[in-house]
Design a protein around this motif. Structure first.
Motif, PDB file in Angstrom:
ATOM      1  N   LEU A  16      37.304 -57.707  50.310  1.00  0.00           N
ATOM      2  CA  LEU A  16      37.212 -56.172  50.135  1.00  0.00           C
ATOM      3  C   LEU A  16      37.847 -55.531  49.001  1.00  0.00           C
ATOM      4  N   ASN A  17      39.208 -55.887  48.701  1.00  0.00           N
ATOM      5  CA  ASN A  17      39.685 -55.499  47.512  1.00  0.00           C
ATOM      6  C   ASN A  17      39.100 -55.740  46.300  1.00  0.00           C
ATOM      7  N   TYR A  18      38.735 -57.146  46.202  1.00  0.00           N
ATOM      8  CA  TYR A  18      37.916 -57.543  45.126  1.00  0.00           C
ATOM      9  C   TYR A  18      36.754 -56.534  44.898  1.00  0.00           C
ATOM     10  N   VAL A  19      35.717 -56.454  46.159  1.00  0.00           N
ATOM     11  CA  VAL A  19      34.657 -55.705  45.827  1.00  0.00           C
ATOM     12  C   VAL A  19      34.943 -54.319  45.506  1.00  0.00           C
ATOM     13  N   SER A  20      36.052 -53.567  46.103  1.00  0.00           N
ATOM     14  CA  SER A  20      36.149 -52.023  45.771  1.00  0.00           C
ATOM     15  C   SER A  20      36.665 -52.125  44.436  1.00  0.00           C
ATOM     16  N   ILE A  21      37.455 -53.119  43.835  1.00  0.00           N
ATOM     17  CA  ILE A  21      37.837 -52.784  42.619  1.00  0.00           C
ATOM     18  C   ILE A  21      36.626 -52.930  41.478  1.00  0.00           C
ATOM     19  N   LYS A  22      36.063 -53.845  41.877  1.00  0.00           N
ATOM     20  CA  LYS A  22      34.950 -54.395  40.846  1.00  0.00           C
ATOM     21  C   LYS A  22      33.620 -53.025  40.794  1.00  0.00           C
ATOM     22  N   LYS A  23      33.516 -52.653  42.128  1.00  0.00           N
ATOM     23  CA  LYS A  23      32.514 -51.647  42.229  1.00  0.00           C
ATOM     24  C   LYS A  23      32.903 -50.425  42.189  1.00  0.00           C
ATOM     25  N   LYS A  24      34.426 -50.029  41.960  1.00  0.00           N
ATOM     26  CA  LYS A  24      35.212 -48.798  41.864  1.00  0.00           C
ATOM     27  C   LYS A  24      34.881 -47.854  42.969  1.00  0.00           C
ATOM     28  N   LEU A  25      35.111 -48.539  44.302  1.00  0.00           N
ATOM     29  CA  LEU A  25      34.820 -47.812  45.408  1.00  0.00           C
ATOM     30  C   LEU A  25      36.261 -47.529  46.541  1.00  0.00           C
ATOM     31  N   PHE A  26      36.315 -46.495  46.913  1.00  0.00           N
ATOM     32  CA  PHE A  26      37.508 -46.270  47.869  1.00  0.00           C
ATOM     33  C   PHE A  26      38.982 -46.597  46.902  1.00  0.00           C
TER      34      PHE A  26
END
Length: 257
Positions: A16-26
């Motif tokens: 989730l950390n990787y996805v959040s940073i990649k997609k600039k979420l949360f």
């Protein structure tokens, strides 16, 4: 301790950390000011999501339904969809009032004579329980401004209650601490290395969960002193009071200038 769950939560959080940073979420720059003190990096506010996603292992469905709404309130605050503190507090109060009413988890005794006499009245019992829980929830939210502070505090409380349970002292069954402690430990490790923050959603979630758990622990076991419960919840209450006094002082300085 459930090592498999610990590793699973860490793995899920890193994904989730990787996805959040990649997609600039949360990311943390979307949160409130108190979430910006620990790092200038963009840290995902996914701690609350991890708690919700892993809740199957340590919460029953009834308790989950209670804490889900308070999490959603904080989550919408994290993503800047619910920006008004006053309106947020009103909704928070309504949620907690409904939870207290339907769960019947209320403060029944304090060992303070005049308070105990007032607690014999149902309406005062409801209002006093509401007041105490709101203090804990918002105190937990203030504590979330420093890495590992809130999660570490919750880990200490969880370990204390788990120790009591191992020594045949009846505690609340709201939380399965055997599975909850590994979840908190995983979050503590990741928070220490700036991989996630709890955010308002996670702080609200933990605040309500522990308030209900500790009040219920005393309800089912009068052999435990209410002062023991107060001691476990004293720090967030103090943090809340300190923050209010600090803001009041700042306000006075501003008006004098």
């Amino acid at each position: 301790m459930n090592i498999v769950l610990l590793i699973s939560v860490i793995t899920l959080a890193l994904i989730l950390n990787y996805v959040s940073i990649k997609k600039k979420l949360f990311l943390n720059f979307q949160g409130d000011n108190h979430q910006k003190f620990t790092s200038s990096e963009s840290i995902p506010l996914i701690g609350g999501l991890i708690l919700i996603l892993s809740s199957y292992y340590y919460l029953n469905l009834t308790i989950f339904s209670y804490v889900l709404f308070i999490f959603l309130l904080g989550f919408f605050s994290d993503i800047k969809k619910f920006n008004s503190p006053k309106l947020r507090f009103i909704v928070q109060t309504l949620i907690v009032c409904i939870v207290v009413y339907f769960s019947s988890i209320t403060v029944t005794e304090t060992k303070i004579i005049f308070l105990d006499q007032l607690l014999e009245y149902d309406i005062f019992k409801l209002l006093f329980s509401l007041f105490c829980i709101l203090i804990v929830i918002n105190g937990y939210n203030f504590m979330d401004g420093v890495n590992t502070l809130l999660i570490g505090y919750c880990l200490i409380i969880s370990s204390s209650l788990y120790y009591l349970n191992l020594n045949d002292i009846e505690i609340s069954q709201i939380i399965d601490f055997y599975n909850f402690i590994p979840v908190l430990l995983a979050l503590l490790i990741l928070n220490f290395f700036n991989k996630l923050y709890l955010g308002d959603g996670g702080a609200y979630f933990l605040g309500l969960l522990f308030a209900l758990c500790l009040i219920n622990t005393y309800q089912i076991n009068n052999n435990i002193s209410p002062y023991f419960i107060v001691c476990l919840l004293w720090y967030p209450a103090f943090e809340n009071l300190f923050s209010i006094l600090r803001k009041k002082k700042i306000f006075k300085i501003t008006t004098e200038a």
